[in-house]
Design a protein around this motif. Structure first.
Motif, mmCIF file in Angstrom:
data_model
loop_
_atom_site.group_PDB
_atom_site.id
_atom_site.type_symbol
_atom_site.label_atom_id
_atom_site.label_comp_id
_atom_site.label_asym_id
_atom_site.label_seq_id
_atom_site.Cartn_x
_atom_site.Cartn_y
_atom_site.Cartn_z
ATOM 1 N N GLY A 48 43.278 40.752 29.267
ATOM 2 C CA GLY A 48 42.951 40.604 30.667
ATOM 3 C C GLY A 48 42.092 41.729 31.185
ATOM 4 O O GLY A 48 41.216 41.538 32.034
ATOM 5 N N GLU A 49 42.341 42.931 30.689
ATOM 6 C CA GLU A 49 41.602 44.089 31.185
ATOM 7 C C GLU A 49 40.115 43.999 30.868
ATOM 8 O O GLU A 49 39.270 44.451 31.642
ATOM 9 N N THR A 50 39.777 43.438 29.720
ATOM 10 C CA THR A 50 38.368 43.347 29.345
ATOM 11 C C THR A 50 37.724 42.046 29.813
ATOM 12 O O THR A 50 36.510 41.999 30.035
ATOM 13 N N LEU A 51 38.525 41.013 29.976
ATOM 14 C CA LEU A 51 37.966 39.714 30.350
ATOM 15 C C LEU A 51 37.695 39.626 31.844
ATOM 16 O O LEU A 51 36.601 39.226 32.269
ATOM 17 N N TYR A 52 38.665 40.007 32.662
ATOM 18 C CA TYR A 52 38.583 39.741 34.095
ATOM 19 C C TYR A 52 37.935 40.899 34.850
ATOM 20 O O TYR A 52 38.555 41.544 35.694
ATOM 21 N N THR A 53 36.663 41.131 34.530
ATOM 22 C CA THR A 53 35.915 42.192 35.201
ATOM 23 C C THR A 53 34.720 41.671 35.985
ATOM 24 O O THR A 53 34.190 42.370 36.836
ATOM 25 N N ASN A 54 34.304 40.422 35.679
ATOM 26 C CA ASN A 54 33.144 39.859 36.367
ATOM 27 C C ASN A 54 33.269 38.336 36.411
ATOM 28 O O ASN A 54 34.220 37.759 35.868
ATOM 29 N N LEU A 55 32.321 37.690 37.069
ATOM 30 C CA LEU A 55 32.377 36.244 37.235
ATOM 31 C C LEU A 55 32.409 35.534 35.879
ATOM 32 O O LEU A 55 33.172 34.567 35.694
ATOM 33 N N ALA A 56 31.602 35.985 34.943
ATOM 34 C CA ALA A 56 31.569 35.334 33.625
ATOM 35 C C ALA A 56 32.939 35.374 32.961
ATOM 36 O O ALA A 56 33.368 34.398 32.326
ATOM 37 N N GLY A 57 33.637 36.494 33.104
ATOM 38 C CA GLY A 57 34.967 36.592 32.527
ATOM 39 C C GLY A 57 35.938 35.625 33.167
ATOM 40 O O GLY A 57 36.759 34.999 32.480
ATOM 41 N N PHE A 58 35.864 35.491 34.480
ATOM 42 C CA PHE A 58 36.758 34.554 35.160
ATOM 43 C C PHE A 58 36.411 33.107 34.823
ATOM 44 O O PHE A 58 37.306 32.258 34.734
ATOM 45 N N GLU A 59 35.120 32.811 34.634
ATOM 46 C CA GLU A 59 34.748 31.462 34.205
ATOM 47 C C GLU A 59 35.325 31.174 32.825
ATOM 48 O O GLU A 59 35.809 30.069 32.558
ATOM 49 N N ALA A 60 35.298 32.160 31.949
ATOM 50 C CA ALA A 60 35.901 31.985 30.634
ATOM 51 C C ALA A 60 37.413 31.780 30.761
ATOM 52 O O ALA A 60 38.016 30.959 30.052
#
Length: 549
Positions: free
Chosen positions: A36-48
């Motif tokens: 979660g720490e590396t994924l949810y940092t920007n819009l692209a991460g939240f889309e993923a």
């Protein structure tokens, strides 16, 4: 081209740690492709992250056990094949120790935790929400809204099947393990689902943010349904009208796309043919469609055809198994469950929802040229190509009359690998929710508000589209509405939820389902809480549903 919802496993957990002490239920170190720490940092991460959430949700039509749980054991679907399930046995099989019930209970909490993770992580002030062709503020609210919608959708199932359930509204992490969960009252959880849907519909767009995702109209339809569930028909009518009156959503009244010039397919049936299911392909009625792409990163398709398509290759005519597996016939079906005789017989002859292009009643023997690239049908003695092989449904499926290869089946879930007629999976897209359901919820709300004529008028919109006779106010009651829902939505709607919501499950299953229905008891209206869940709640007693204490 279909948009592939990537198979990103975010968290291999179920009920926020409630099962963390149970053997083989929760891996203490679940596999993370991305943290979660590396994924949810920007819009692209939240889309993923949303892609991962939707991929979990699609498993509702991906695995035969989950498909069967919401479609079988009802008034219009019964078992047709003995495979150790609950739905023809009930009795001691429907028990707290049943592994499939544990799997399904856990599945819904997996959806919930993935949604909670997105909702919580989105509040990090350091997230970069730029991109995607919209403002950062709009991007954030839309992402959060989609997570709320799927959380509400999961609680919709849990409250229907299990009643009072633990209400988890926070992300599970290793530091938040709980062993003192309480079962929140059913009404409280349903009100939470309503709040999730009400929030979500504000920010989810009319057209899905990405193919395969939920639309505003779908969320408003679920709001209508949930308000009917808590007996607020005025609110149900309001939200049904919000979706129906959106000019982007229209009932399909003409053949289109790949079915436009096919004389064997009518307007109603055209919505379910491969190449026509998606809104981008002309399906103006679709509110939520799930995509499955052969040879993609997601190596497994769905098991709808395996579950409901008939095993027609086993039909024996004068000692000959005549019918070959072909793509047009849906490949190899296994008919784990099938239509009840009642569900087949409730159509008028002219009702286009019950014709052979949508409800398989017969086959035509075909030669090699017609079947190509698949083999020619084998000719039994006295038959020629072009002759009709009829299914048989003069006697209902019962315990002594099951495993029927010649039984009619709904064709809405047909599909297979065109290169492999024996494939267990289908890669045909699935129309999961469409506007006709919204119309039927509207009619139910109108009837409950005391306006049977308005309900008849709403239902007649669908009946006229199907070339079926109009009805009047005197015809309308809750059983007629349920009959009409079956005519329109059989093989699509989560029928058990509908029957539980209308307090008709026990009565109608006993009446119409003769292979399993004769064994159901009142206690089966709710499923038992899995024993593994109860055992894992170490520091507080979790009560069981009535009938299993």
């Amino acid at each position: 081209m279909k948009t592939i919802i990537k198979n990103i496993t975010l968290f291999a957990i179920i009920l926020a740690g409630l099962l963390s002490c149970s053997n083989n239920v929760l891996d203490k170190n679940p596999p993370h492709i991305l943290s979660g720490e590396t994924l949810y940092t920007n819009l692209a991460g939240f889309e993923a992250g949303l892609n991962g959430l939707y991929n979990i949700a699609r498993h509702h039509r991906w695995q035969s056990e989950k498909i069967e749980h919401s479609l079988n054991g009802t008034d219009n679907m019964s078992s047709n094949y003995r495979r150790g399930n609950i739905y023809y046995r009930w009795e001691d099989t429907n028990s707290p120790a049943n592994s499939i019930l544990l799997e399904i209970f856990s599945f819904w909490y997996e959806v919930i935790n993935a949604a909670n993770t997105i909702i919580e992580r989105a509040e990090n002030p350091d997230v970069n929400w730029s991109g995607g062709g919209d403002t950062p503020a709009n991007n954030k609210m839309r992402v959060i809204a989609e997570a709320h919608a799927l959380r509400g959708w999961a609680y919709r199932f849990l409250t229907s099947d299990w009643g009072d359930v633990p209400l988890a509204l926070e992300e599970y992490t290793g530091s938040t393990i709980k062993t003192d969960w309480e079962r929140a009252p059913r009404l409280q959880v349903r009100r939470q689902a309503i709040e999730d849907f009400k929030f979500a519909q504000q920010y989810i767009p009319t057209e899905a943010s990405l193919q395969g995702r939920i639309t505003k109209g779908a969320v408003q339809t679920y709001l209508s349904e949930m308000y009917l569930t808590i007996n607020k028909p005025d609110s149900a009518l309001y939200w049904a009208n919000q979706a129906i009156n959106n000019p982007a959503y229209k009932l399909v009244t003409k053949k289109y796309g790949v079915a436009a010039n096919n004389p064997d397919i009518n307007a109603f049936g055209s919505m379910f043919k491969e190449g026509n299911q998606n809104r981008e392909e002309g399906n103006t009625e679709a509110l939520w469609v799930w995509q499955f792409t052969l040879n993609s990163i997601d190596e497994r398709g769905n098991e709808m055809s395996r579950a409901v398509v008939g095993n027609y290759n086993q039909i024996n005519i004068n000692g000959v198994r005549a019918l070959q597996y072909t793509y047009e016939r849906g490949g190899r079906g296994k008919a784990y469950f099938g239509l009840t005789k009642w569900a087949i017989d409730i159509y008028e002859d002219k009702d286009e929802r019950g014709t052979n292009d949508i409800l398989r009643r017969y086959f035509i023997l075909r030669d090699a040229q017609y079947n190509a690239p698949y083999p020619a049908d084998r000719l039994p003695s006295g038959y020629k190509y072009g002759d009709t092989i009829w299914c048989h449904w003069d006697k209902p499926i019962t315990e002594k009359n099951s495993s029927r290869a010649d039984w009619p089946y709904p064709r809405k879930g047909e599909g297979t690998d065109p290169e492999n007629m024996s494939a267990d999976f289908s890669w045909s897209d699935i129309v999961y929710l469409r506007l006709a359901d919204t119309y039927l919820l509207k009619a139910e709300a109108e009837y409950k508000l005391g306006n049977a004529q308005a309900a008849a008028n709403t239902i007649n919109i669908l009946r006229e589209r199907a070339n079926s006779s109009p009805v009047s106010a005197k015809d309308i009651n809750i059983d007629f509405i349920l009959d009409e829902r079956s005519r329109e939505l059989v093989g699509e709607e989560d029928r058990r939820i509908t029957l539980i919501r209308t307090h008709k499950w026990y009565e109608r299953v006993k009446k119409y389902n003769l292979y399993g229905g004769e064994k159901v008891a009142q206690r089966d209206t709710l499923f038992p809480i899995p024993q593994a869940v109860i055992d894992a709640n170490l520091t507080k007693t979790m009560p069981q549903n009535p009938g299993w204490n």
